[in-house]
Scaffold this motif. Sequence first.
Motif, mmCIF file in Angstrom:
data_model
loop_
_atom_site.group_PDB
_atom_site.id
_atom_site.type_symbol
_atom_site.label_atom_id
_atom_site.label_comp_id
_atom_site.label_asym_id
_atom_site.label_seq_id
_atom_site.Cartn_x
_atom_site.Cartn_y
_atom_site.Cartn_z
ATOM 1 N N ILE A 254 0.820 -1.204 0.151
ATOM 2 C CA ILE A 254 0.056 0.013 -0.177
ATOM 3 C C ILE A 254 0.782 1.371 -0.023
ATOM 4 N N ASP A 255 0.275 2.342 -0.405
ATOM 5 C CA ASP A 255 1.006 3.615 -0.513
ATOM 6 C C ASP A 255 0.225 4.877 0.177
ATOM 7 N N SER A 256 1.103 5.941 0.635
ATOM 8 C CA SER A 256 0.424 6.893 1.428
ATOM 9 C C SER A 256 -0.506 7.643 0.630
ATOM 10 N N GLU A 257 -0.390 7.583 -0.646
ATOM 11 C CA GLU A 257 -1.352 8.578 -1.324
ATOM 12 C C GLU A 257 -2.819 7.702 -1.145
ATOM 13 N N HIS A 258 -3.221 6.774 -0.859
ATOM 14 C CA HIS A 258 -4.349 6.006 -0.841
ATOM 15 C C HIS A 258 -4.677 5.519 0.721
ATOM 16 N N PHE A 259 -3.658 5.297 1.545
ATOM 17 C CA PHE A 259 -3.897 4.676 2.567
ATOM 18 C C PHE A 259 -3.061 5.448 3.895
ATOM 19 N N SER A 260 -3.273 4.938 4.952
ATOM 20 C CA SER A 260 -2.707 5.362 5.982
ATOM 21 C C SER A 260 -1.324 4.490 6.380
ATOM 22 N N VAL A 261 -0.011 5.311 6.286
ATOM 23 C CA VAL A 261 0.996 4.357 6.401
ATOM 24 C C VAL A 261 1.777 5.031 7.468
ATOM 25 N N PRO A 262 2.282 4.085 8.433
ATOM 26 C CA PRO A 262 3.287 4.452 9.466
ATOM 27 C C PRO A 262 4.279 5.390 9.234
ATOM 28 N N GLN A 263 5.087 5.019 8.469
ATOM 29 C CA GLN A 263 6.357 5.644 7.984
ATOM 30 C C GLN A 263 6.517 5.768 6.644
ATOM 31 N N GLY A 264 7.062 6.839 6.216
ATOM 32 C CA GLY A 264 7.461 6.986 4.606
ATOM 33 C C GLY A 264 6.429 6.859 3.734
ATOM 34 N N THR A 265 6.417 6.410 2.663
ATOM 35 C CA THR A 265 5.340 6.461 1.778
ATOM 36 C C THR A 265 4.962 4.874 1.191
ATOM 37 N N ARG A 266 5.209 3.848 1.679
ATOM 38 C CA ARG A 266 4.755 2.443 1.582
ATOM 39 C C ARG A 266 4.784 1.801 2.620
ATOM 40 N N ALA A 267 4.199 0.907 2.834
ATOM 41 C CA ALA A 267 3.921 -0.304 3.774
ATOM 42 C C ALA A 267 3.285 -1.689 3.395
ATOM 43 N N VAL A 268 3.231 -2.671 4.144
ATOM 44 C CA VAL A 268 2.466 -3.911 3.856
ATOM 45 C C VAL A 268 1.274 -4.101 4.546
ATOM 46 N N GLU A 269 0.224 -4.430 4.176
ATOM 47 C CA GLU A 269 -1.069 -4.837 4.778
ATOM 48 C C GLU A 269 -1.207 -6.447 4.811
ATOM 49 N N LEU A 270 -1.197 -7.191 5.965
ATOM 50 C CA LEU A 270 -1.413 -8.292 5.882
ATOM 51 C C LEU A 270 -2.848 -8.665 6.015
#
Length: 379
Positions: A254-270
């Motif tokens: 996921i990316d920070s443009e469309h989702f809430s991301v804890p840090q930076g601009t990318r994260a993983v959703e399990l």
Amino acid sequence: MALCVARDIDALSRDTVPYGKNYPMPVFAAEILGFGLGLVANGNFELGPKASDLKGTVVVGGSKSIPEWEISGFVEYIKSGQKQGDMLLVVPEGAYAVRLGNEASIKQNIKVLKGMYYSITFMVARTCAQEERINISVTPDWGVIPIQTLYTSSGWDPIAFGFKAESETVEMLIHNPGKEEDPACGPLIDSVALRTLYPPRPTNQNLLKNGGFEEGPYVFPNSSWGVIIPPNIEDDHSPLPGWMVESLKAVKYIDSEHFSVPQGTRAVELIAGKESAIAQVARTIPGKTYVLSFSVGDASNSCEGSMIVEAFAGKDTIKVPYESKGKGGFKRAALKFVAVGPRTRIMFLSTFYTMRSDDFSSLCGPVVDDVKLISLRKP
């Protein structure tokens, strides 16, 4: 043929990486030259066959009927809003997509940098086949990706596939290996894009590679679905550098443009409970004490309820509860452990299955981000 036509703007601001034998040029130079920056040529299929090359929706004009692509088998050119029986066919981007019937395929030659790593992101939707799957290959890498599980309520899933370029021009092929009584019962394909991947390295501040998940597959800027990263058994080169998807089901990038991301601009959703896990093997010194720290949160996508992320460092484990209201937020957690070998497997999974509260059909789950592994000077 088939240089990418879009531009991944955030990539242009990244620092350069060491270059030489394995890195032919600085990151920004490769990006500016147009290698791996978005849609491949006619990647959204908006350029279609001539009217004389169509019989209804079926492409009958030969292998070169769709501009920039070579096709074989039963291929249909689908317009958004078209019906098949009681089923309405929706196109995620633009007005057109293609459908691959029995043993049908589309392929395209793409210019790349030899020795570099890439990820292909493409949109896929199942239609009426019983066990639909997609065979994607970029020689010599290939994978068969099951598409029975739908991860988004729209019916369209953006899926990523990673490969290493063995030559300066590679052949990308997307194939439907299925055989149905109705040859039209096959998957829909749209929006095929490419992104260059730069293998991350551990540092003295973090023994894990790509702990912030900033390096990963192309995310469509007009899509709010994220990107599905299939199980590692389906993909020799992970489109999420440094990490393996060690599970039966996929994880979502996921990316920070469309989702809430804890840090930076990318994260993983399990997104699939204990069937959805990511892992990495880190170099450690037996007997030395380490701390694994990470963020757990929710993506602000109406994924509500009690969640638990289980983190493993070798034989040590911690369960981190997170009460989600589905509106974003995160907490930090840490696991202190003593390494028992020269390599320690770090793994994350979600304890529970969770569905989005706004549509009750999309799988979702806790977000993991900002993963760090450091050694302690004094136990």
